[in-house]
Design a protein around this motif. Structure first.
Motif, PDB file in Angstrom:
ATOM      1  N   GLN A  78     -10.723  14.825  -4.784  1.00 51.19           N
ATOM      2  CA  GLN A  78     -10.674  13.484  -5.353  1.00 51.19           C
ATOM      3  C   GLN A  78      -9.488  13.296  -6.295  1.00 51.19           C
ATOM      4  OE1 GLN A  78     -13.003  11.285  -4.232  1.00 51.19           O
ATOM      5  NE2 GLN A  78     -13.729  12.973  -2.981  1.00 51.19           N
ATOM      6  N   ARG A  79      -8.844  14.392  -6.669  1.00 53.23           N
ATOM      7  CA  ARG A  79      -7.769  14.294  -7.644  1.00 53.23           C
ATOM      8  C   ARG A  79      -6.415  14.025  -7.005  1.00 53.23           C
ATOM      9  NH1 ARG A  79      -6.940  18.085 -12.910  1.00 53.23           N
ATOM     10  NH2 ARG A  79      -8.944  17.116 -13.280  1.00 53.23           N
ATOM     11  N   TYR A  80      -6.133  14.668  -5.889  1.00 54.69           N
ATOM     12  CA  TYR A  80      -4.796  14.563  -5.307  1.00 54.69           C
ATOM     13  C   TYR A  80      -4.762  13.805  -3.985  1.00 54.69           C
ATOM     14  CZ  TYR A  80      -3.531  17.860  -8.923  1.00 54.69           C
ATOM     15  OH  TYR A  80      -3.306  18.458 -10.141  1.00 54.69           O
ATOM     16  N   SER A  81      -5.855  13.208  -3.588  1.00 54.83           N
ATOM     17  CA  SER A  81      -5.884  12.364  -2.402  1.00 54.83           C
ATOM     18  C   SER A  81      -6.021  10.906  -2.825  1.00 54.83           C
ATOM     19  CB  SER A  81      -7.044  12.746  -1.485  1.00 54.83           C
ATOM     20  OG  SER A  81      -7.115  11.871  -0.389  1.00 54.83           O
ATOM     21  N   GLN A  82      -5.205  10.048  -2.241  1.00 54.92           N
ATOM     22  CA  GLN A  82      -5.203   8.644  -2.614  1.00 54.92           C
ATOM     23  C   GLN A  82      -6.124   7.794  -1.743  1.00 54.92           C
ATOM     24  OE1 GLN A  82      -3.458   7.809  -5.391  1.00 54.92           O
ATOM     25  NE2 GLN A  82      -3.012  10.012  -5.461  1.00 54.92           N
ATOM     26  N   THR A  83      -6.688   8.373  -0.686  1.00 57.10           N
ATOM     27  CA  THR A  83      -7.531   7.626   0.235  1.00 57.10           C
ATOM     28  C   THR A  83      -8.842   8.362   0.452  1.00 57.10           C
ATOM     29  OG1 THR A  83      -6.572   8.726   2.173  1.00 57.10           O
ATOM     30  CG2 THR A  83      -5.506   6.680   1.420  1.00 57.10           C
ATOM     31  N   VAL A  84      -9.809   7.663   1.043  1.00 58.71           N
ATOM     32  CA  VAL A  84     -11.094   8.274   1.365  1.00 58.71           C
ATOM     33  C   VAL A  84     -11.105   8.617   2.849  1.00 58.71           C
ATOM     34  CG1 VAL A  84     -12.300   7.029  -0.446  1.00 58.71           C
ATOM     35  CG2 VAL A  84     -12.163   6.039   1.843  1.00 58.71           C
ATOM     36  N   VAL A 114      -8.544  20.364   6.033  1.00 56.95           N
ATOM     37  CA  VAL A 114      -7.639  19.306   5.581  1.00 56.95           C
ATOM     38  C   VAL A 114      -7.779  18.087   6.477  1.00 56.95           C
ATOM     39  CG1 VAL A 114      -6.028  20.956   4.587  1.00 56.95           C
ATOM     40  CG2 VAL A 114      -5.677  20.174   6.949  1.00 56.95           C
ATOM     41  N   ARG A 115      -7.502  16.925   5.889  1.00 55.77           N
ATOM     42  CA  ARG A 115      -7.658  15.645   6.586  1.00 55.77           C
ATOM     43  C   ARG A 115      -6.387  15.328   7.382  1.00 55.77           C
ATOM     44  NH1 ARG A 115      -8.890  11.939   1.785  1.00 55.77           N
ATOM     45  NH2 ARG A 115      -8.415  10.388   3.383  1.00 55.77           N
ATOM     46  N   LYS A 116      -6.216  16.084   8.463  1.00 54.76           N
ATOM     47  CA  LYS A 116      -5.047  15.903   9.312  1.00 54.76           C
ATOM     48  C   LYS A 116      -5.350  16.493  10.676  1.00 54.76           C
ATOM     49  CE  LYS A 116      -0.018  16.476   9.091  1.00 54.76           C
ATOM     50  NZ  LYS A 116       1.103  16.877   8.212  1.00 54.76           N
ATOM     51  N   GLY A 117      -5.095  15.718  11.749  1.00 53.89           N
ATOM     52  CA  GLY A 117      -5.309  16.199  13.103  1.00 53.89           C
ATOM     53  C   GLY A 117      -4.107  16.962  13.611  1.00 53.89           C
ATOM     54  N   ILE A 118      -4.284  17.634  14.736  1.00 55.12           N
ATOM     55  CA  ILE A 118      -3.224  18.484  15.256  1.00 55.12           C
ATOM     56  C   ILE A 118      -1.954  17.703  15.582  1.00 55.12           C
ATOM     57  CG2 ILE A 118      -4.044  18.324  17.642  1.00 55.12           C
ATOM     58  CD1 ILE A 118      -3.204  21.295  17.937  1.00 55.12           C
ATOM     59  N   ASP A 119      -2.094  16.446  16.021  1.00 56.50           N
ATOM     60  CA  ASP A 119      -0.918  15.642  16.362  1.00 56.50           C
ATOM     61  C   ASP A 119      -0.074  15.301  15.142  1.00 56.50           C
ATOM     62  OD1 ASP A 119      -1.737  15.690  18.983  1.00 56.50           O
ATOM     63  OD2 ASP A 119      -2.770  13.757  18.876  1.00 56.50           O
ATOM     64  N   SER A 120      -0.683  15.373  13.958  1.00 57.41           N
ATOM     65  CA  SER A 120       0.036  14.997  12.731  1.00 57.41           C
ATOM     66  C   SER A 120       0.883  16.128  12.172  1.00 57.41           C
ATOM     67  CB  SER A 120      -0.971  14.542  11.661  1.00 57.41           C
ATOM     68  OG  SER A 120      -1.735  13.443  12.127  1.00 57.41           O
ATOM     69  N   PHE A 121       0.785  17.322  12.765  1.00 57.91           N
ATOM     70  CA  PHE A 121       1.578  18.445  12.280  1.00 57.91           C
ATOM     71  C   PHE A 121       2.955  18.514  12.936  1.00 57.91           C
ATOM     72  CE2 PHE A 121      -2.619  19.798  10.938  1.00 57.91           C
ATOM     73  CZ  PHE A 121      -2.376  20.472   9.745  1.00 57.91           C
ATOM     74  N   GLY A 122       3.234  17.574  13.831  1.00 55.38           N
ATOM     75  CA  GLY A 122       4.556  17.501  14.444  1.00 55.38           C
ATOM     76  C   GLY A 122       4.931  18.712  15.271  1.00 55.38           C
ATOM     77  N   ALA A 168      -1.529  18.214  -0.203  1.00 58.73           N
ATOM     78  CA  ALA A 168      -1.543  16.750  -0.253  1.00 58.73           C
ATOM     79  C   ALA A 168      -0.139  16.158  -0.295  1.00 58.73           C
ATOM     80  CB  ALA A 168      -2.343  16.282  -1.462  1.00 58.73           C
ATOM     81  N   ALA A 169       0.704  16.690  -1.184  1.00 63.03           N
ATOM     82  CA  ALA A 169       2.000  16.055  -1.429  1.00 63.03           C
ATOM     83  C   ALA A 169       3.118  16.570  -0.532  1.00 63.03           C
ATOM     84  CB  ALA A 169       2.396  16.248  -2.898  1.00 63.03           C
ATOM     85  N   ALA A 170       3.091  17.858  -0.190  1.00 59.45           N
ATOM     86  CA  ALA A 170       4.178  18.424   0.611  1.00 59.45           C
ATOM     87  C   ALA A 170       3.862  18.422   2.102  1.00 59.45           C
ATOM     88  CB  ALA A 170       4.474  19.849   0.142  1.00 59.45           C
ATOM     89  N   LEU A 171       2.627  18.739   2.463  1.00 60.15           N
ATOM     90  CA  LEU A 171       2.257  18.818   3.873  1.00 60.15           C
ATOM     91  C   LEU A 171       1.625  17.529   4.376  1.00 60.15           C
ATOM     92  CD1 LEU A 171       2.436  20.969   6.119  1.00 60.15           C
ATOM     93  CD2 LEU A 171       0.098  21.624   5.564  1.00 60.15           C
ATOM     94  N   GLY A 172       1.249  16.646   3.453  1.00 62.35           N
ATOM     95  CA  GLY A 172       0.597  15.404   3.861  1.00 62.35           C
ATOM     96  C   GLY A 172      -0.773  15.625   4.460  1.00 62.35           C
ATOM     97  N   ALA A 173      -1.450  16.672   3.998  1.00 62.91           N
ATOM     98  CA  ALA A 173      -2.761  17.050   4.538  1.00 62.91           C
ATOM     99  C   ALA A 173      -3.706  17.355   3.384  1.00 62.91           C
ATOM    100  CB  ALA A 173      -2.623  18.259   5.459  1.00 62.91           C
ATOM    101  N   PRO A 174      -4.214  16.338   2.686  1.00 65.49           N
ATOM    102  CA  PRO A 174      -5.090  16.601   1.539  1.00 65.49           C
ATOM    103  C   PRO A 174      -6.343  17.358   1.947  1.00 65.49           C
ATOM    104  CG  PRO A 174      -5.182  14.291   2.182  1.00 65.49           C
ATOM    105  CD  PRO A 174      -4.051  14.902   2.946  1.00 65.49           C
TER     106      PRO A 174
END
Length: 295
Positions: free
Chosen positions: A194-200, A111-119, A183-189
Motif C-alpha cells: 500500500q505504500r509504493y503502489s499508486q493503484t489497486v 507482483v502485479r505484472k503479467g508475463i507480456d509486461s516484462f518485454g 514498483a519504481a524501477a521494474l514497474g511491478a509493485p
C-alpha cells in the motif's frame, strides 16, 4: 531440540516453537510472521510492540536463557527467515558478513505484472540510489542516497490475471529496497504493498485475494533463503556455506495455485543446506545444529 525453541520479547509477545526454523550454538533463525516488528522504528505507531534490540531470550532444554543479538531486519509486513546471534562473538562475526555482502538473501514476491509486461525479459539487475524522506524511499535521479542493488528473475506468471512470481537476490540491504525497486524501477509493485503502489489491483485479481478488501491484503513478499559462511571444528574443508530456507506461507501458495502460477514444490518445504545441498535429516553436527521443521 524443538522444545528448546521459544523466543520471548519484552512486550510479552512470543514466537512459539512452530515459528522457529533452525538453531545451533551460535544462531537461531525464526520464520517471521507478518505484522511483526523486527526493529525499532520511531515513526511506527506500533513502536512499543516489540524491541528486537534488547531483552530477547531463547529458552534452552537446560533452562538456561541467553540474549539474542539481531543480525538484520525485515519489514513489518514481510515474512520469512530472520536470524539472531546467540553470543556476542557470533554477532560480531556474522554482522561483518552482512556488512561485506557475503550473506546471500533470497526473496520471493508476487507482483502485479503479467508475463507480456516484462518485454521478453526473464531476469535482470536493478542498480540505483535510493533517497529517503519521512520514512519513504524513492529512486534518486541525482545519484544521491544509498546504493541499492537487486537481481531479479521471473519464475512464473498467471495466464488469467496480471500476476507473476519473481525471485529476488537482495545484494544490498536498504529499507524497503525490494518494494521500491519492483514498483519504481521494474514497474511491478508487490501485491499488497500500500505504500509504493499508486493503484489497486483489478477486480479479477482482487477476487483471488484472501480478503475482498485490497487495503487488508497481506504483503506477498517472503524472505525465503538466508545463507552465510560457517566453520567446522575439525578436519576437512573448514569453511562452508550454511543455508536456511523458510517455506512459503500458505496464503502465498494458495494464491499461486488459484492464479495458475507454477513453482518449485521445494519452496513449500523449507530446510537446511550445506554448500547449497539439502541436508535430509536437518542435522548439522559440525555446529550442533538442527533444522526444526522436517516435513
Amino acid at each position: 531440540m524443538s522444545s528448546a525453541s521459544r523466543v520471548f520479547f519484552r512486550s510479552g509477545l512470543s514466537l512459539g516453537a512452530e515459528k522457529n526454523l533452525y538453531i545451533d550454538k551460535a544462531i537461531v533463525v525464526v520464520n517471521k510472521p507478518p505484522n511483526f516488528l523486527s526493529q525499532y522504528e520511531n515513526s511506527d505507531p506500533d513502536f512499543d510492540t516489540l524491541d528486537c534490540h534488547a531483552a530477547q531470550l531463547i529458552s534452552t532444554d537446560s533452562g538456561v536463557s541467553t540474549p539474542l543479538y539481531p543480525l538484520h531486519r525485515l519489514d513489518k509486513e514481510t515474512t520469512g527467515c530472520l536470524a539472531f546471534a546467540r553470543t556476542l562473538p557470533a554477532a560480531r562475526t556474522l554482522s561483518q558478513q552482512f556488512q561485506t555482502r557475503t550473506v546471500s538473501k533470497i526473496y520471493y514476491a508476487l507482483v502485479r505484472k503479467g508475463i507480456d509486461s516484462f518485454g521478453g525479459s526473464t531476469q535482470g539487475s536493478i542498480k540505483t540510489c535510493i533517497a529517503y524522506k519521512n520514512g519513504y524511499g524513492h529512486l534518486s535521479e541525482t545519484g544521491q542516497g544509498k546504493e541499492a542493488i537487486t537481481e531479479w528473475a521471473l519464475v512464473g506468471s498467471s495466464s488469467n490475471v496480471p500476476l507473476s512470481l519473481v525471485r529476488l537476490n537482495l545484494l544490498t540491504g536498504n529499507k524497503h529496497q525490494l518494494r521500491i525497486h519492483l514498483a519504481a524501477a521494474l514497474g511491478a509493485p508487490i501485491l499488497g504493498d500500500q505504500r509504493y503502489s499508486q493503484t489497486v489491483p483489478i477486480e479479477p485479481l482482487r477476487r483471488l485475494l484472501p480478503t475482498s478488501k485490497s487495503s487488508e491484503a497481506p504483503l506477498f513478499l517472503h524472505a525465503s533463503h538466508l545463507s552465510f559462511f560457517r566453520y567446522r571444528k575439525n578436519g576437512g574443508k573448514k569453511r562452508f556455506r550454511l543455508g536456511i530456507q523458510a517455506p512459503l506461507p500458505e496464503q502465498f501458495l494458495q494464491l499461486c495455485l488459484k492464479a495458475g502460477i507454477k513453482f518449485d514444490p521445494e519452496l513449500a518445504q523449507g530446510g537446511v543446506f550445506i554448500d547449497n545441498k539439502p541436508v535430509e535429516d536437518g542435522r548439522v553436527p559440525e555446529l550442533d545444529g538442527q533444522y526444526l521443521h522436517i516435513s
